[in-house]
Design a protein around this motif. Structure first.
Motif, mmCIF file in Angstrom:
data_model
loop_
_atom_site.group_PDB
_atom_site.id
_atom_site.type_symbol
_atom_site.label_atom_id
_atom_site.label_comp_id
_atom_site.label_asym_id
_atom_site.label_seq_id
_atom_site.Cartn_x
_atom_site.Cartn_y
_atom_site.Cartn_z
ATOM 1 N N UNK A 72 4.179 6.945 -15.865
ATOM 2 C CA UNK A 72 4.561 6.968 -17.378
ATOM 3 C C UNK A 72 6.042 7.923 -17.359
ATOM 4 N N UNK A 73 6.308 8.703 -16.317
ATOM 5 C CA UNK A 73 7.115 9.703 -16.624
ATOM 6 C C UNK A 73 8.282 9.115 -15.498
ATOM 7 N N UNK A 74 8.231 7.948 -15.038
ATOM 8 C CA UNK A 74 9.052 7.587 -13.895
ATOM 9 C C UNK A 74 10.572 6.863 -14.331
ATOM 10 N N UNK A 75 11.601 7.281 -13.789
ATOM 11 C CA UNK A 75 12.611 6.666 -14.246
ATOM 12 C C UNK A 75 13.067 5.326 -13.405
ATOM 13 N N UNK A 76 13.219 4.185 -14.435
ATOM 14 C CA UNK A 76 13.214 2.908 -13.824
ATOM 15 C C UNK A 76 14.259 2.938 -12.520
ATOM 16 N N UNK A 77 15.458 3.488 -12.709
ATOM 17 C CA UNK A 77 16.275 3.772 -11.539
ATOM 18 C C UNK A 77 15.666 4.034 -10.200
ATOM 19 N N UNK A 78 14.861 5.040 -10.343
ATOM 20 C CA UNK A 78 14.111 5.636 -8.932
ATOM 21 C C UNK A 78 13.123 4.477 -8.420
ATOM 22 N N UNK A 79 12.563 3.812 -9.315
ATOM 23 C CA UNK A 79 11.833 2.940 -8.902
ATOM 24 C C UNK A 79 12.338 1.971 -8.026
ATOM 25 N N UNK A 80 13.619 1.517 -8.645
ATOM 26 C CA UNK A 80 14.608 0.491 -8.137
ATOM 27 C C UNK A 80 14.937 0.942 -6.623
ATOM 28 N N UNK A 81 15.248 2.060 -6.534
ATOM 29 C CA UNK A 81 15.674 2.750 -5.288
ATOM 30 C C UNK A 81 14.544 2.746 -4.349
ATOM 31 N N UNK A 82 13.479 3.161 -4.803
ATOM 32 C CA UNK A 82 12.235 2.959 -3.911
ATOM 33 C C UNK A 82 11.995 1.801 -3.208
ATOM 34 N N UNK A 83 12.183 0.587 -4.156
ATOM 35 C CA UNK A 83 11.993 -0.619 -3.555
ATOM 36 C C UNK A 83 12.815 -1.086 -2.553
ATOM 37 N N UNK A 90 0.811 -1.127 -0.071
ATOM 38 C CA UNK A 90 0.011 -0.034 0.090
ATOM 39 C C UNK A 90 0.943 1.186 0.072
ATOM 40 N N UNK A 91 1.756 1.148 0.822
ATOM 41 C CA UNK A 91 2.873 2.396 0.897
ATOM 42 C C UNK A 91 3.224 2.602 -0.434
ATOM 43 N N UNK A 92 3.760 1.670 -1.023
ATOM 44 C CA UNK A 92 4.692 1.793 -2.409
ATOM 45 C C UNK A 92 3.651 2.284 -3.544
ATOM 46 N N UNK A 93 2.241 1.953 -3.396
ATOM 47 C CA UNK A 93 1.386 2.350 -4.267
ATOM 48 C C UNK A 93 1.088 3.855 -4.205
ATOM 49 N N UNK A 94 1.497 4.257 -2.824
ATOM 50 C CA UNK A 94 1.058 5.698 -2.673
ATOM 51 C C UNK A 94 1.971 6.595 -3.340
ATOM 52 N N UNK A 95 3.393 5.954 -3.698
ATOM 53 C CA UNK A 95 4.287 6.886 -4.274
ATOM 54 C C UNK A 95 3.841 7.314 -5.678
ATOM 55 N N UNK A 96 4.303 8.639 -6.053
ATOM 56 C CA UNK A 96 4.070 9.086 -7.290
ATOM 57 C C UNK A 96 4.740 8.429 -8.453
ATOM 58 N N UNK A 97 5.879 7.625 -7.908
ATOM 59 C CA UNK A 97 6.395 6.906 -9.146
ATOM 60 C C UNK A 97 5.680 5.595 -9.360
ATOM 61 N N UNK A 98 4.885 5.286 -8.509
ATOM 62 C CA UNK A 98 4.326 3.977 -9.174
ATOM 63 C C UNK A 98 2.753 4.175 -9.404
ATOM 64 N N UNK A 99 2.330 3.703 -10.523
ATOM 65 C CA UNK A 99 1.061 3.656 -10.905
ATOM 66 C C UNK A 99 0.261 2.791 -9.870
ATOM 67 N N UNK A 100 0.846 1.352 -9.992
ATOM 68 C CA UNK A 100 0.081 0.153 -9.475
ATOM 69 C C UNK A 100 0.953 -0.668 -8.924
ATOM 70 N N UNK A 101 0.587 -1.405 -8.175
ATOM 71 C CA UNK A 101 1.284 -2.618 -7.486
ATOM 72 C C UNK A 101 0.512 -3.912 -7.515
ATOM 73 N N UNK A 102 0.980 -4.856 -8.391
ATOM 74 C CA UNK A 102 0.380 -6.018 -8.668
ATOM 75 C C UNK A 102 0.758 -7.169 -7.417
ATOM 76 N N UNK A 103 0.160 -8.069 -7.034
ATOM 77 C CA UNK A 103 0.462 -8.974 -6.175
ATOM 78 C C UNK A 103 0.015 -10.361 -6.482
ATOM 79 N N UNK A 104 0.802 -11.156 -5.901
ATOM 80 C CA UNK A 104 0.700 -12.858 -6.226
ATOM 81 C C UNK A 104 1.294 -13.708 -5.298
#
Lengths: 839, 239, 388
Positions: free
Chosen positions: A666-677, A536-550
């Motif tokens: 759409x405008x997020x940098x993959x590196x930033x998302x990586x760092x977020x994770x 949920x916290x990750x989904x809140x970030x502006x870098x992430x549109x959606x979080x899928x779970x499995x």
């Protein structure tokens, strides 16, 4: 009686040692491949058996809680009530023992007093550990290998992490086992059940109860267990695990038998040549009154001169090959199916016996026809040589007929026969044989065509080469057919693997929609963390549109195992390729919980289609689902059942998540998302973060690794075929020695003679190669649409790669040319006079 | 030396070959008898059918019509295996190209027919020794055929043809591959040994010299047997 | 050529299919041979002395009924029931039910798990069916936790899973002995008979020369028993006499001792005899061998090594273990003018369990002061499976 005949034959062989050597090598290689693959498969199975046995022991059944933990009162009731005399409680869990790198171990807590019928840990008489094991908190038994790895000696303490905290354990005894099981037990720590409960935080609970039940006790026991506990038969589960790898092993076996088939061709062609070369002598024997039966047996016995040494050498080579292959096989099973440890190659007497019978049997069978031919030589052939060749050409239509029959049989079997893998292979065999039959007439036609239309442009040697092919077709036909089959198989397997890879790559690209994937295992959960909160916290970030779970869950239902894949793919495109089912309604039904989606292999193995019902055992009892869609999936050849995550949570009560997927904005940098994770999960153990590019690369790397075995076997098949063509060409040149001597006498230079020989062999190779291309494509089609489908249950696209085809063609020509180099050189060297003399 | 009952009876023997759509009559109603111990020569041009006749006499081929009887035994009545046995017991061969088994020694080549008859080892050895001496190759027992000259090979072939005491020796151009001097030596040896052992000798040949040595000459022209006198008359006319 | 070519192909295809089938369906895995040895517990008995356990003190006397219960700080302990029973038709049965307790650590354990304990329990059950010539013996192991096994003083109860001996009312006796197995079972009620006898020095029975190397030991030598025996599917009502031996200690057998021969005999004149001969490795009986004779009037006479002669008779060789047990004995107590010939009811009453020993029902015949006496009892022989 026929000792002299035999002696004459053997000495002939010994006078042409290269021929003998080549034929023996062919047999040896064929036998080696089959034996090697058999041994490797056997070793893998044994490794699997031992690993299962090390854990399960002799238990015939297990009482398994559906979600991993059961109340200890269940066991106590069984024990005190006398319902199950042979029952053993087990508390099992993973602990992390850090050394230079995190080391995950399994702690298995048992009641030593209840264990006697189940497992033998080799705790020998006179060992003291029982007292410490039971009374000292943290006392464990481990293997010597484990101690060595951690630098421990008996009595040392060490720390493990489990249940969210560090605990100190002490090594109080050795866990002994036979060499084959040691590798598996290395990852185990054995403890008293009290200790295990305390360390793993499972007070009042058990992981399972192992049972040995007589047939009449099973149902009574099943009835007395609470609803959330499943009684499953260990034999059935292990059977299904062996089933899992069966298709894989069968494929290996088939490839190895192909090598043997080519080896058999080699023997046939060698013996056949020998008979032809000795027609005159055979005629002489016949005039002297040697009977046909004697000649027949003589040829068969000569073939043993090839078969026996070849088989023996093949056994030894097979042993070495098996050792190498086993590592590959085990690694593949490890990659793809379940964890397996390499336990060393076991001297399997049965496999060796099979190899011996196969080697000698194939030799004898392949020599039957030449032997029959020898027996059929009429006595007066001693005087006339030309009639033989004429007769051979007259037989060509017969071959075409045979080809037609085999082809019809093969196609008929596939279309109308049972849909089993064995039948599939047999059909394939028929098609290969049909092509082999058709090869000589096809070559005759090809060369006739060249002779008619191309002849004017060619110089003398080339013209003679072309005409020479059809005149020697009786001998070269078989060799070329063998080369064609081998090259076709190289092409066919190459195209199949290529198609598969392309299909897998396409599928990966389509289904990996998220940019970053995070996987969580039990070590992470050992800290009692909440994945949902993090998601949920990750989904809140502006870098992430959606979080899928499995999460993936294995459902044990009595006799079988079903893999559930619970997922919440979000609101966008789910990335599935639906092979059946209407996307809109299927999605709606999936989300509503009334339906599940099946992966293609699952649907195929069980014969399910859209609209059928599937019953699954949930924590609240069996529940029926409709099948709404069938999707393409290459993750498992047993297949998975996909269910919507909230539905899964409600029905099975399991809240864990196995993985999260972050879909970038759409405008997020993959590196930033990586760092977020990375930040969200910190340094925690049990977390792996990967980008979808990395996953794709790793998947393809595993794919390539898997097919390493196939490639190795292809190379071996190629070598056998090469030996075949080498041997055939040698024999052919020997046959024509006199003819070439005449040419030399007429004034041809050695160079011209060599040109003739090389051209001829090159043409033969080209012919084999050209014929191999369509056969190879047909083979590939077969492998893709029949074999793969029946073995694994998945479909794939057909993507023939011109490079593969080209490679096959070049391989054929190269083999032929290479095989012709020595004979060509030799024929240039020879003194004409010697050859003009009659023998 | 010529006994009263005929050794070989040739009865209305004909042989037709099927070729590509055509058929050729190679022998046309040959009918004659050959007595025990006779030296008979078959003459005729190439392709006249002498080799075919020789083949038929030895049971190497089957006639289209007619029959050959050897010592009263009809060859047409025998199957392949029986013919094989007949050849073992009753027939010896010599060919133009010697046809020794190249991977057996001289002695082993001679042993072949004896082995097929099941002759015991000591007896076989002694016979081989005798026959090798008779053809003048006593010291060459352990040599291989490719170590011998053409004449020597043919002499070995001769010994092989007689070592098992067949009643009949069929020779197909035995000197065709030899030079004049050697041919003469071999022929003399052949004639000598056959007479001494009472073996019937039927030879197909071109050689004029042989014709002189024979008891009888059978001329074959276009597949038919021509009377000896006619032949002589033709010869005179030709000269 | 075409004909042979086809022949070849058909044959080869056939061979290939046969081989393929054979290879696919052959099982080339052998079952692995696994040991079925139980984890050894016997090395806990008679091993070196472990410090920290409670020891018997000279002058200590068992106090009943408290000492019917367990003594967790002592290393080992047992409740040992034997008896001779007969049916209405005179069929003889012998039974043995023993509950052993071993302490694995001198201090009690305080741990979170309910499975944690330092007490290990072992029970042996044996039934002799003399008429049928059958002998059954079974062993069970359990930890003293989770109610799987244990003992209590008041009300008295000792049990291991579903085998138990328990007082029926407030007093120690009568008590019910019940144990079952798929093949046989017994369910008996033991009534009060003779008063308990304190063995050795008023219950302190020395086992070695050092002080504290002793056990506390009392016996109920004569308890009328009645109940049911199940054997071979048959339920047989029986009655007879039972015997209970109670002993607890932290002691070890001296290093020069090989084992012992223990006799419990109930004679028809109302006297009961208990004697154990400690056998030395060099032959001969150890000085600490001892016993008691209870006269019909209840007087207890202590017996020492010198007052009893034990003559072993014929040996029986066990086919299972190879041990040779003297199953016949002549026992004389000259001072009491007692001479007895001891015969086993069945020769093959060997217990081949975690511990190996011979324990069986016996018949005795002899004379006392000139008058004939007879009776029955139990004989236990240990240490015969390690000949030296």
């Amino acid at each position: 009686m026929s000792k002299l005949v035999q002696r004459a034959g053997w000495r002939f062989f010994l006078r042409h040692p290269w021929q003998l050597a080549l034929a023996i090598s062919g047999v040896a290689l064929g036998v080696a491949v089959v034996t090697g693959v058999d041994l490797a498969g056997g070793a893998a199975l044994r490794a699997f058996d031992l690993s299962r046995e090390a854990v399960v022991g002799r238990a015939s059944h297990q009482a398994l809680p559906r979600d991993g933990r059961m109340e200890e009162s269940v066991y106590l009731a069984l024990r005190l009530g006398g319902t199950a005399r042979r029952a053993a409680p087990v508390v099992e869990g993973r602990v992390r023992a850090d050394a230079d790198e995190p080391l995950m171990l399994t702690m298995m807590g048992i009641d030593p007093l209840a264990e006697a019928p189940f497992r033998d840990y080799g705790a020998s008489r006179g060992d003291g550990p029982l007292g410490s094991l039971m009374t000292e908190p943290g006392a464990v038994l481990g293997t010597r290998e484990f101690a060595q790895r951690r630098g421990l000696v008996m009595g040392d303490r060490f720390t493990v992490f489990a249940d969210g905290r560090d605990t100190t354990l002490r090594l109080v005894g050795w866990l002994e086992a036979e060499p084959e099981r040691r590798a598996v037990l290395e990852q185990f720590l054995l403890a008293d059940i009290a200790t295990a409960q305390e360390v793993l935080g499972m007070l009042g609970q058990l992981s399972r109860v192992d049972l040995i039940l007589g047939p009449d006790e099973i149902e009574t026991l099943r009835g007395s267990l609470p609803a959330d506990i499943e009684l499953s038969a260990t034999a059935a589960r292990s059977r299904s695990m062996s089933e899992m790898t069966r298709a894989f092993r069968i494929n290996l076996l088939a490839l190895s038998l192909l090598a043997l088939l080519v080896g058999a061709f080699l023997i046939y062609s060698t013996m056949s040549f020998l008979v032809v070369q000795r027609r005159t002598v055979i005629g002489t024997f016949r005039t002297l009154g040697v009977s046909r039966a004697q000649l027949f047996m003589s040829v068969l016995r000569e073939s043993l001169l090839v078969g026996i040494p070849g088989t023996l050498i093949g056994m030894i080579l097979g042993w070495l090959l098996g050792a190498g292959l086993t590592r590959l096989v085990v690694r593949t099973i490890d990659d793809l199916y379940f964890q397996l440890q390499f336990s060393g190659l076991h001297l399997d007497g049965v496999a060796l016996l099979k190899g011996v019978l196969l080697g000698i049997g194939v030799t004898v069978v392949a020599s039957l026809a030449p032997a029959a031919e020898a027996a059929a030589v009429p006595p007066r052939s001693v005087l006339s040589r030309a009639s033989f060749e004429r007769r051979a050409r007259r037989r060509l239509p017969g071959l075409l007929l045979g080809a037609g029959v085999a082809l019809l049989l093969g196609i008929g079997l596939i279309r109308f026969g049972p849909a089993s893998l064995a039948v599939g292979f047999f059909g394939l065999l028929c098609v290969i044989l049909a092509a082999a039959f058709a090869a000589p007439p096809a070559i005759a036609a090809m060369t006739a065509g060249i002779a008619r239309f191309g002849v004017g442009h060619l110089d003398m040697p080339s013209r003679m080469a072309v005409r020479g092919i059809s005149s020697t077709l009786s001998r070269t036909g078989v060799a070329v057919a063998a080369l064609m089959v081998a090259v076709a198989s190289v092409i066919g397997v190459g195209v199949m693997v290529g198609s598969f890879r392309v299909s897998v790559d396409n599928w990966l690209q389509q289904s990996l929609r998220a940019d970053i994937y995070i996987s969580l295992d039990e070590a992470w959960y050992a800290h009692s963390r909440d994945a949902d909160a993090l998601a949920a916290r990750l989904e809140d970030s502006p870098l992430v549109t959606e979080v899928t779970r499995s999460v993936r869950h294995r459902l044990e239902t009595g006799e079988e195992q079903i893999r559930l894949w619970a997922l919440d793919p979000g609101s966008g495109d789910w990335g599935f390729e639906l092979l059946e089912g209407e996307p809109e309604s299927a999605r709606a039904d999936f989300i509503s919980g009334s339906a599940v989606w099946l992966s293609e292999p699952f649907a195929r193995h069980r014969g399910l289609a859209v609209g059928d019902r599937l019953e699954l055992a949930t924590a609240q009892g069996p529940r029926g689902f409709t099948v709404a869609a069938i999707f393409r999936d290459y993750t498992s050849d047993r297949g998975v059942v996909a269910v919507y995550l909230p539905v899964f949570r409600a029905a099975w009560g399991i809240r864990r998540l196995g993985g999260l997927g972050l879909i970038a904005a759409a405008d997020a940098d993959p590196e930033d998302i990586r760092e977020l994770a990375d930040q969200a999960f910190g340094d925690a153990a049990g977390v792996r973060v990967a980008s979808n590019v990395e996953i794709r690369q790793v998947s393809l790397a595993i794919f390539d690794r898997t097919f390493t075995i196939t490639r190795v076997l292809q190379v071996l098949v190629g070598i056998v075929a090469f030996l075949g063509i080498l041997s055939a060409l040698q024999s052919l040149q020997m046959e024509r020695v006199r003819e070439l001597a005449v040419l030399r006498a007429l004034g041809w230079t050695p160079a011209q003679v060599r040109r003739l020989v090389i051209t001829q062999t090159g043409l033969l190779g080209a012919a084999a190669g050209i014929l191999a291309v369509p056969l190879g494509l047909i083979l590939a089609l077969f492998l893709v649409q029949v074999i793969n489908m029946r073995a694994f249950g998945w479909s794939m696209g057909f993507h023939p790669d011109p490079a593969t085809l080209g490679q096959g063609l070049i391989l054929a020509i190269a083999a032929a040319l290479f095989g012709g180099v020595y004979p060509a050189w030799r024929s240039g060297q020879r003194q004409p006079a010697r050859d003009l003399r009659d023998e | 030396m010529v006994s009263t009952s005929p050794h070989i009876k040739i009865q209305m023997l004909s042989k037709q070959y099927e070729g590509r759509g055509r058929s050729r009559l190679v022998l046309d109603q040959i009918d004659t008898t050959i007595g025990h111990g006779e030296f008979v020569v078959l003459v005729g041009r190439s392709g006249s059918g002498k080799s075919t006749l020789l083949n038929l006499l030895g049971g190497l081929d089957r006639p289209s019509t007619g029959d050959v009887l050897i010592d009263g035994q009809s060859l047409a009545a025998l199957d392949e295996d029986a013919l094989s046995r007949l050849r073992r017991h009753k027939v010896g061969y010599m060919f133009q190209f010697f046809n020794l088994v190249p991977t057996l020694t001289v002695a082993e080549n001679l042993l072949l027919p004896l082995d097929l008859l099941g002759v015991a080892e000591p007896e076989a050895e002694s016979r081989i020794r005798d026959w090798l001496a008779a053809v003048g190759l006593a010291g060459r027992a352990t040599d291989y055929p490719d170590e011998l000259s053409g004449g020597e090979q043919q002499r070995v072939a001769l010994a092989r043809a007689l070592v098992h005491r067949p009643g009949l020796l069929l020779a197909d151009e035995p000197t065709g591959n030899l030079d004049l001097t050697t041919a003469r030596d071999v022929l003399r040896l052949l004639d000598d040994l056959c007479r001494r052992s009472g073996t019937t000798l039927v030879m197909a040949t071109h050689s004029q010299e042989v014709i002189g040595m024979a008891d009888r000459v059978l001329t074959i022209r276009d597949g038919r047997l021509v009377a000896a006198d006619d032949m002589a008359a033709d010869d005179m006319a030709a000269r | 050529m075409s004909r042979s070519h086809l022949l070849f192909t058909v044959l080869f295809a056939g061979l290939l299919v046969a081989v393929l089938a054979g290879l696919l369906w052959s099982g080339s895995r052998e079952p692995s041979a696994l040991d079925t040895e139980a984890i050894s517990v016997i090395d806990l008995l008679g091993g070196e002395d472990q410090p920290g356990y409670q020891r018997a003190r000279p002058g200590q006397r068992p106090g009943l009924p408290a000492d019917h219960g367990p003594h967790p700080d002592f290393r080992s302990e047992w409740w040992y029931f034997t008896g001779n029973l007969s049916s209405e038709t005179g069929r003889h049965f012998g039974f043995q039910l023993t509950f052993f307790r071993f302490a694995l650590a001198p201090q009690p354990v305080q741990r979170a798990s309910a499975w944690a304990t330092r007490q290990l329990w072992m029970a042996h059950l044996a039934l002799t069916d003399t008429a049928g010539g059958r002998f059954f013996s079974r062993e069970r192991l359990a930890r003293g936790a989770q109610g799987l096994a244990g003992a209590e003083a008041r009300p008295f109860r000792v049990w291991l899973e579903d085998w138990s001996a328990a007082s029926l009312y407030e007093g120690f006796l009568p008590l019910r002995v019940a144990a079952s197995d798929p093949d046989f079972a017994l369910d008996l009620r033991l009534e009060p008979g003779r008063e308990p006898v304190f063995q050795g020095d008023d219950g302190y029975s020395a086992k070695g020369p050092e002080p504290g190397n002793a056990s506390l030991y009392y016996s109920y030598t004569r308890m009328p028993a009645a109940g049911v025996v199940r054997v071979g599917g048959e339920r047989v009502p029986v009655n007879g006499l039972a015997w209970l031996d109670r002993e607890w200690s932290t002691s070890a057998l001296g290093p020069d001792l090989a084992g012992w021969d223990w006799f419990s005999i109930q004679l028809d004149d109302g006297s009961d005899l208990m004697f154990y001969g400690l056998r030395r490795k060099d032959g001969g009986m150890d000085a600490l061998s001892a016993g008691t004779l209870v006269e019909p009037d209840g007087r207890v006479v202590r017996l020492s090594r010198d007052s009893v002669n034990l003559e072993p008779g014929e040996r029986w060789h066990s086919p299972a273990t190879g041990a040779a047990y003297p199953v016949r004995w002549t026992l004389t107590i000259p001072s009491r003018k007692l001479r007895l010939a001891v015969e086993p009811r069945l020769e093959h009453q060997e217990m081949d369990l975690s511990v190996r020993y011979w324990e069986g029902a016996i018949q005795v015949r002899g004379d006392r002061d000139g008058r004939p006496v007879s009776g029955g009892g139990y004989l236990e022989m240990t240490g015969y499976d390690h000949p030296h």
